[in-house]
Motif scaffolding. Structure first.
Motif, mmCIF file in Angstrom:
data_model
loop_
_atom_site.group_PDB
_atom_site.id
_atom_site.type_symbol
_atom_site.label_atom_id
_atom_site.label_comp_id
_atom_site.label_asym_id
_atom_site.label_seq_id
_atom_site.Cartn_x
_atom_site.Cartn_y
_atom_site.Cartn_z
ATOM 1 N N UNK A 162 0.825 -1.211 0.000
ATOM 2 C CA UNK A 162 0.000 0.000 0.000
ATOM 3 C C UNK A 162 0.857 1.258 0.000
ATOM 4 N N UNK A 163 2.043 1.207 0.628
ATOM 5 C CA UNK A 163 2.972 2.334 0.560
ATOM 6 C C UNK A 163 3.338 2.647 -0.884
ATOM 7 N N UNK A 164 3.528 1.603 -1.685
ATOM 8 C CA UNK A 164 3.861 1.799 -3.100
ATOM 9 C C UNK A 164 2.631 2.203 -3.907
ATOM 10 N N UNK A 165 1.451 1.744 -3.491
ATOM 11 C CA UNK A 165 0.231 1.980 -4.258
ATOM 12 C C UNK A 165 -0.304 3.401 -4.087
ATOM 13 N N UNK A 166 -0.171 3.965 -2.893
ATOM 14 C CA UNK A 166 -0.754 5.289 -2.640
ATOM 15 C C UNK A 166 -0.188 6.382 -3.548
ATOM 16 N N UNK A 167 1.159 6.537 -3.677
ATOM 17 C CA UNK A 167 1.669 7.559 -4.602
ATOM 18 C C UNK A 167 1.228 7.314 -6.041
ATOM 19 N N UNK A 168 1.179 6.033 -6.453
ATOM 20 C CA UNK A 168 0.733 5.708 -7.804
ATOM 21 C C UNK A 168 -0.726 6.120 -7.993
ATOM 22 N N UNK A 169 -1.524 5.894 -6.960
ATOM 23 C CA UNK A 169 -2.931 6.265 -7.023
ATOM 24 C C UNK A 169 -3.081 7.784 -7.156
ATOM 25 N N UNK A 170 -2.305 8.540 -6.348
ATOM 26 C CA UNK A 170 -2.379 9.999 -6.428
ATOM 27 C C UNK A 170 -2.006 10.493 -7.827
#
Length: 371
Positions: free
Chosen positions: A246-254
């Motif tokens: 999720x740490x990797x997914x959040x910036x990608x999501x933003x």
């Protein structure tokens, strides 16, 4: 310490490496595949001394017997038995068991440190893990590309040269040297921290926990405490995996959301819905697997094991990581809701525009017919 140090007449050094290898492992398929391809012992894990109504595995893990490993120690080679446990939420636990017999306490501590050093230098885990992967290949669902790992070391004593209570043992030996692995004397504060998590149920058993090591005195040969510590480590590993995911997914999501907002609304209508569905799928998958990990051990009525289990979860910071995963999932859920609302709003806007254009076209056609 007072008196002469005891001799460990029967015990073992247990070395664990836990690896997250997949989104999920089909345990039924794993049992069948292992029996067919490897043809070594396979069984379902269970707590040996605790009634199922008091504490039990949520989904009993599958236990596999692997090829023994020769551990080269300063005193000579020792054959270590190896077992693997498969958890349905994608974790494999590899455990080496180095036997100990008729060793002085100092020799027991020295052997534990020597085993730890040999493992760190020689790293037999890759070959053992490959043996597991090969034997259960068809049962592995969505293998992970970035493996997260955890290690744990346990000094286990089943018998001493003379009957002794846990309190007497702590007066006769220095547990700090075993639990820390340090050769130099530690400060009083460090010693207190290392010894604060110790538990006994009977007068002659003892569990002392630290972040990466434990000591267990178990004269009846029960393995329940060892199993509980393994499950706590498996849960730690799973929470670490999803926390990093999720740490990797959040910036990608933003970045994706910002890219959507920079585009005109017409081509973005479908993309909003696609991204919302992707985030919903991620939330559903992470929630399902973390719930499986949370329920790996069902604690109902065994107060002692429950205390040890709760202490291990707190010491390993499993609950802290679980709370962090929940917070990140909440952020993604909120983003999904927002994207879904934007997609719905964009669709409504497009439909309204189409209706307006149709009305205008009807008006224009009517005017043209009049003229």
């Amino acid at each position: 310490m007072t008196g002469v140090e005891p001799t460990v007449t029967a015990g073992a050094i247990l070395v664990y490496r836990l690896v997250d290898i997949a989104y999920e492992i089909d345990l039924t398929k794993a049992e069948v595949a292992w029996s067919r391809t490897v043809r070594s012992a396979v069984s379902r894990g269970r707590l040996t001394a605790t009634p199922a109504k008091a504490m039990s595995f949520g989904v009993p893990p599958v236990q596999l017997s692997l090829t023994p490993v020769t551990v080269m120690l300063p005193t000579g080679p020792v054959e270590a038995s190896v077992v693997a446990r498969l958890y349905d939420f994608g974790v494999v636990s590899l455990a080496l068991r180095v036997p100990v017999a008729n060793q002085s306490w100092a020799g027991f501590v020295t052997r534990m440190n020597a085993v730890d050093q040999w493992i760190a230098t020689n790293a037999p885990w890759a070959k053992l893990l490959e043996q597991v992967r090969h034997g259960i290949a068809e049962a592995i669902i969505r293998p992970t590309t970035n493996c997260v790992e955890e290690d744990y070391l346990i000094g286990l004593v089943h018998a001493l040269d003379q009957p002794m209570t846990a309190e007497a043992l702590q007066q006769r030996v220095d547990l700090v040297t075993l639990l820390s692995g340090e050769q130099r004397p530690l400060s009083e504060g460090a010693r207190r921290d290392l010894l604060q998590h110790h538990y006994s149920y009977y007068t002659d058993d003892l569990v002392a926990l630290t972040w990466n090591r434990a000591f267990i005195l178990e004269p009846r040969g029960d393995t329940d405490v060892v199993d509980v510590l393994e499950v706590a480590n498996a849960q730690l590993l799973e929470m670490r995996y999803y926390d990093e995911l999720l740490d990797a997914e959040l910036p990608r999501m933003y970045d994706l959301v910002q890219a959507m907002h920079r585009r005109r609304f017409w081509p973005g209508v479908g993309r909003y819905a696609d991204l919302a569905r992707r985030l919903y799928t991620l939330v559903a998958e992470v929630t399902e697997l973390t719930e499986k990990a949370d329920n790996a051990l069902q604690v109902i009525d065994d107060v002692y094991l429950a205390r040890v289990y709760a202490a291990a979860l707190d010491l390993f910071r499993v609950r802290v990581l679980g709370a962090a995963v929940d917070r990140k999932l909440s952020i993604i859920r909120d983003t999904y809701t927002s994207l879904y609302d934007e997609a719905s709003h964009s669709r409504a806007t497009v439909l309204e525009l189409i209706v307006v254009l149709l009305i205008l076209s009807e008006v224009i056609m009517a005017l043209m017919q009049i003229h």
